[in-house]
Design an enzyme around this catalytic site. Sequence first.
Site, PDB file in Angstrom:
ATOM      1  N   HIS A   1      31.277  23.657  15.943  1.00  0.00           N
ATOM      2  CA  HIS A   1      31.068  24.375  14.735  1.00  0.00           C
ATOM      3  C   HIS A   1      29.607  24.487  14.418  1.00  0.00           C
ATOM      4  O   HIS A   1      29.415  25.263  13.132  1.00  0.00           O
ATOM      5  CB  HIS A   1      31.581  23.380  13.406  1.00  0.00           C
ATOM      6  CG  HIS A   1      33.365  23.571  13.778  1.00  0.00           C
ATOM      7  ND1 HIS A   1      34.064  23.263  14.656  1.00  0.00           N
ATOM      8  CD2 HIS A   1      34.331  24.582  12.696  1.00  0.00           C
ATOM      9  CE1 HIS A   1      35.355  23.732  14.285  1.00  0.00           C
ATOM     10  NE2 HIS A   1      35.321  24.337  13.513  1.00  0.00           N
TER      11      HIS A   1
ATOM     12  N   THR B   1      42.607  27.097  14.993  1.00  0.00           N
ATOM     13  CA  THR B   1      42.213  26.027  15.897  1.00  0.00           C
ATOM     14  C   THR B   1      43.286  25.805  16.776  1.00  0.00           C
ATOM     15  O   THR B   1      44.250  26.207  16.731  1.00  0.00           O
ATOM     16  CB  THR B   1      41.761  24.833  15.108  1.00  0.00           C
ATOM     17  OG1 THR B   1      41.060  23.824  15.932  1.00  0.00           O
ATOM     18  CG2 THR B   1      42.794  24.308  14.239  1.00  0.00           C
ATOM     19  N   THR B   2      43.038  24.851  17.979  1.00  0.00           N
ATOM     20  CA  THR B   2      44.300  24.763  18.673  1.00  0.00           C
ATOM     21  C   THR B   2      45.299  23.827  18.107  1.00  0.00           C
ATOM     22  O   THR B   2      45.407  22.721  17.775  1.00  0.00           O
ATOM     23  CB  THR B   2      43.483  23.525  20.017  1.00  0.00           C
ATOM     24  OG1 THR B   2      42.173  24.126  20.284  1.00  0.00           O
ATOM     25  CG2 THR B   2      44.288  23.605  21.156  1.00  0.00           C
TER      26      THR B   2
ATOM     27  N   HIS C   1      33.856  23.601  23.356  1.00  0.00           N
ATOM     28  CA  HIS C   1      35.211  24.287  23.942  1.00  0.00           C
ATOM     29  C   HIS C   1      34.510  25.762  24.301  1.00  0.00           C
ATOM     30  O   HIS C   1      34.040  26.270  23.210  1.00  0.00           O
ATOM     31  CB  HIS C   1      36.261  24.408  22.927  1.00  0.00           C
ATOM     32  CG  HIS C   1      37.401  25.044  23.108  1.00  0.00           C
ATOM     33  ND1 HIS C   1      38.504  24.681  22.357  1.00  0.00           N
ATOM     34  CD2 HIS C   1      37.772  25.613  24.288  1.00  0.00           C
ATOM     35  CE1 HIS C   1      39.418  25.670  22.881  1.00  0.00           C
ATOM     36  NE2 HIS C   1      38.986  26.050  24.282  1.00  0.00           N
TER      37      HIS C   1
ATOM     38  N   ASN D   1      32.189  16.689  18.696  1.00  0.00           N
ATOM     39  CA  ASN D   1      32.477  18.238  19.183  1.00  0.00           C
ATOM     40  C   ASN D   1      31.489  19.120  18.288  1.00  0.00           C
ATOM     41  O   ASN D   1      31.745  19.217  17.010  1.00  0.00           O
ATOM     42  CB  ASN D   1      33.977  18.488  18.838  1.00  0.00           C
ATOM     43  CG  ASN D   1      34.289  19.773  19.246  1.00  0.00           C
ATOM     44  OD1 ASN D   1      33.397  21.063  18.992  1.00  0.00           O
ATOM     45  ND2 ASN D   1      35.702  20.187  19.928  1.00  0.00           N
TER      46      ASN D   1
ATOM     47  N   ARG E   1      34.135  32.598  20.349  1.00  0.00           N
ATOM     48  CA  ARG E   1      33.978  32.659  19.242  1.00  0.00           C
ATOM     49  C   ARG E   1      32.927  31.931  18.615  1.00  0.00           C
ATOM     50  O   ARG E   1      32.300  31.887  17.527  1.00  0.00           O
ATOM     51  CB  ARG E   1      35.218  32.672  18.308  1.00  0.00           C
ATOM     52  CG  ARG E   1      35.867  31.179  18.101  1.00  0.00           C
ATOM     53  CD  ARG E   1      36.773  31.014  17.190  1.00  0.00           C
ATOM     54  NE  ARG E   1      38.180  31.807  17.613  1.00  0.00           N
ATOM     55  CZ  ARG E   1      39.354  31.514  17.359  1.00  0.00           C
ATOM     56  NH1 ARG E   1      39.400  30.175  16.678  1.00  0.00           N
ATOM     57  NH2 ARG E   1      40.276  32.099  17.680  1.00  0.00           N
TER      58      ARG E   1
ATOM     59  N   GLU F   1      44.430  13.440  26.078  1.00  0.00           N
ATOM     60  CA  GLU F   1      44.087  13.403  24.828  1.00  0.00           C
ATOM     61  C   GLU F   1      45.164  13.722  24.066  1.00  0.00           C
ATOM     62  O   GLU F   1      45.859  14.675  24.077  1.00  0.00           O
ATOM     63  CB  GLU F   1      42.948  14.393  24.677  1.00  0.00           C
ATOM     64  CG  GLU F   1      42.469  14.351  23.131  1.00  0.00           C
ATOM     65  CD  GLU F   1      41.052  15.138  23.015  1.00  0.00           C
ATOM     66  OE1 GLU F   1      40.592  15.298  23.986  1.00  0.00           O
ATOM     67  OE2 GLU F   1      40.888  15.592  21.622  1.00  0.00           O
TER      68      GLU F   1
ATOM     69  N   HIS G   1      41.750  15.897  16.816  1.00  0.00           N
ATOM     70  CA  HIS G   1      42.153  16.868  16.015  1.00  0.00           C
ATOM     71  C   HIS G   1      42.494  16.644  14.653  1.00  0.00           C
ATOM     72  O   HIS G   1      43.263  15.831  14.264  1.00  0.00           O
ATOM     73  CB  HIS G   1      43.278  17.758  16.750  1.00  0.00           C
ATOM     74  CG  HIS G   1      43.184  19.055  16.927  1.00  0.00           C
ATOM     75  ND1 HIS G   1      43.404  20.234  15.757  1.00  0.00           N
ATOM     76  CD2 HIS G   1      42.388  19.682  17.812  1.00  0.00           C
ATOM     77  CE1 HIS G   1      42.861  21.294  16.518  1.00  0.00           C
ATOM     78  NE2 HIS G   1      42.273  21.134  17.586  1.00  0.00           N
TER      79      HIS G   1
ATOM     80  N   GLU H   1      36.085  21.475  27.017  1.00  0.00           N
ATOM     81  CA  GLU H   1      37.281  21.881  26.810  1.00  0.00           C
ATOM     82  C   GLU H   1      37.588  23.289  27.258  1.00  0.00           C
ATOM     83  O   GLU H   1      36.655  23.949  27.125  1.00  0.00           O
ATOM     84  CB  GLU H   1      37.681  21.923  25.326  1.00  0.00           C
ATOM     85  CG  GLU H   1      37.773  20.485  24.653  1.00  0.00           C
ATOM     86  CD  GLU H   1      38.030  20.516  23.135  1.00  0.00           C
ATOM     87  OE1 GLU H   1      38.225  21.906  22.725  1.00  0.00           O
ATOM     88  OE2 GLU H   1      38.027  19.469  22.518  1.00  0.00           O
TER      89      GLU H   1
ATOM     90  N   ARG I   1      35.618  28.801  24.539  1.00  0.00           N
ATOM     91  CA  ARG I   1      36.898  29.619  24.409  1.00  0.00           C
ATOM     92  C   ARG I   1      36.792  31.038  25.193  1.00  0.00           C
ATOM     93  O   ARG I   1      35.815  31.577  25.301  1.00  0.00           O
ATOM     94  CB  ARG I   1      37.112  29.811  22.970  1.00  0.00           C
ATOM     95  CG  ARG I   1      37.474  28.703  22.145  1.00  0.00           C
ATOM     96  CD  ARG I   1      37.819  29.046  20.626  1.00  0.00           C
ATOM     97  NE  ARG I   1      39.104  29.983  20.565  1.00  0.00           N
ATOM     98  CZ  ARG I   1      40.213  29.588  20.313  1.00  0.00           C
ATOM     99  NH1 ARG I   1      40.329  28.352  19.743  1.00  0.00           N
ATOM    100  NH2 ARG I   1      41.079  30.373  20.409  1.00  0.00           N
TER     101      ARG I   1
HETATM  102  N1  PXP Z   1      40.014  17.568  20.554  1.00  0.00           N
HETATM  103  C1  PXP Z   1      40.323  18.631  21.113  1.00  0.00           C
HETATM  104  C2  PXP Z   1      41.149  18.884  22.454  1.00  0.00           C
HETATM  105  C3  PXP Z   1      40.112  20.101  20.615  1.00  0.00           C
HETATM  106  O1  PXP Z   1      40.499  21.129  21.057  1.00  0.00           O
HETATM  107  C4  PXP Z   1      39.188  19.948  19.369  1.00  0.00           C
HETATM  108  C5  PXP Z   1      38.933  20.966  18.470  1.00  0.00           C
HETATM  109  O2  PXP Z   1      37.870  21.854  19.153  1.00  0.00           O
HETATM  110  C6  PXP Z   1      38.711  18.582  18.734  1.00  0.00           C
HETATM  111  C7  PXP Z   1      39.127  17.532  19.316  1.00  0.00           C
HETATM  112  C8  PXP Z   1      38.254  18.383  17.471  1.00  0.00           C
HETATM  113  O3  PXP Z   1      39.071  18.755  16.469  1.00  0.00           O
HETATM  114  P1  PXP Z   1      38.515  18.745  14.898  1.00  0.00           P
HETATM  115  O4  PXP Z   1      37.326  19.837  14.996  1.00  0.00           O
HETATM  116  O5  PXP Z   1      39.683  19.094  14.017  1.00  0.00           O
HETATM  117  O6  PXP Z   1      37.795  17.319  14.682  1.00  0.00           O
END
Ligand code: PXP
Length: 264
Positions: free
Chosen positions: A13, A103-104, A46, A10, A52, A154, A217, A73, A48
Amino acid sequence: MKNKLDLGVNIDHIAVLREARRINDPDPVLALGICAQNGADQITIHLREDRRHIQDEDARRIIAISVLPVNLECAIDEEIINIVKALHPHRATLVPEKREEVTTEGGLDVKGSFEGIDKAIKELKSREIEISLFIDPTIEAINASLKLGADMVELHTGSYANIYAMLNGSLPHSHHKIHELDLPRAELKTKLNNALEEIKSAARYAKGLGLEVAAGHGLNYQNVSDIVEIEEITELNIGQSIIARSVFTGLGEAVKEMRNLCQR
Ligand code: PXP
């Protein structure tokens, strides 16, 4: 033979860092080749509602350029779903979204938002976009996901990650419900075990129903190994810990190290 475990990186960031200055550096598109060369199997982003981090133009470029499949996402929101339809990613993962959250912070309310999710899935499936639902690891959420016609679920590993952090003296992945974790070590250990068992049985149950199973996550270089052991899980999506490590090691090294931990 053991199931292969795919690593989705992902890269949101990277865009967080760029948006801190609202300039065009670092460009998340430059991560695509580095992730692919160092063992990633998928790129996850993602888009959003509050934009952001990833912007519409990032999503467009990433989907157009990436040699790896892109998992986009998105929230159950008409405007976002229309954008996703037009962008046509390899997969859309529907996630809950609140503007005030860091975060989610939990899976989709698959029962409470059944109609909205149903509508979004129908829209996306009309463009032949594969659907994953980001859910808490519960039987109820899995049954609802199957009924909704999802291809994949997921499983949210945030609770497991938070308890792991509390036990090991680090800050939790999210400050959500942190007070509930202010417990003696023995109790935290039981809670960690329970959280892991919940993920294991949810994975087994979902796989038994014919759903593909991903998880993600709060996963990091310390807590990922117990999740890797769960054979029914065939994909992990990991962001924050990889991008955080890349500040010190470079992105290639950070992806490679995580890839090594995700071997079966
Ligand atoms: N999976 C989903 C569905 C997410 O929303 C996120 C964060 O955007 C992640 C995985 C990755 O999470 P993390 O950044 O905590 O590794």
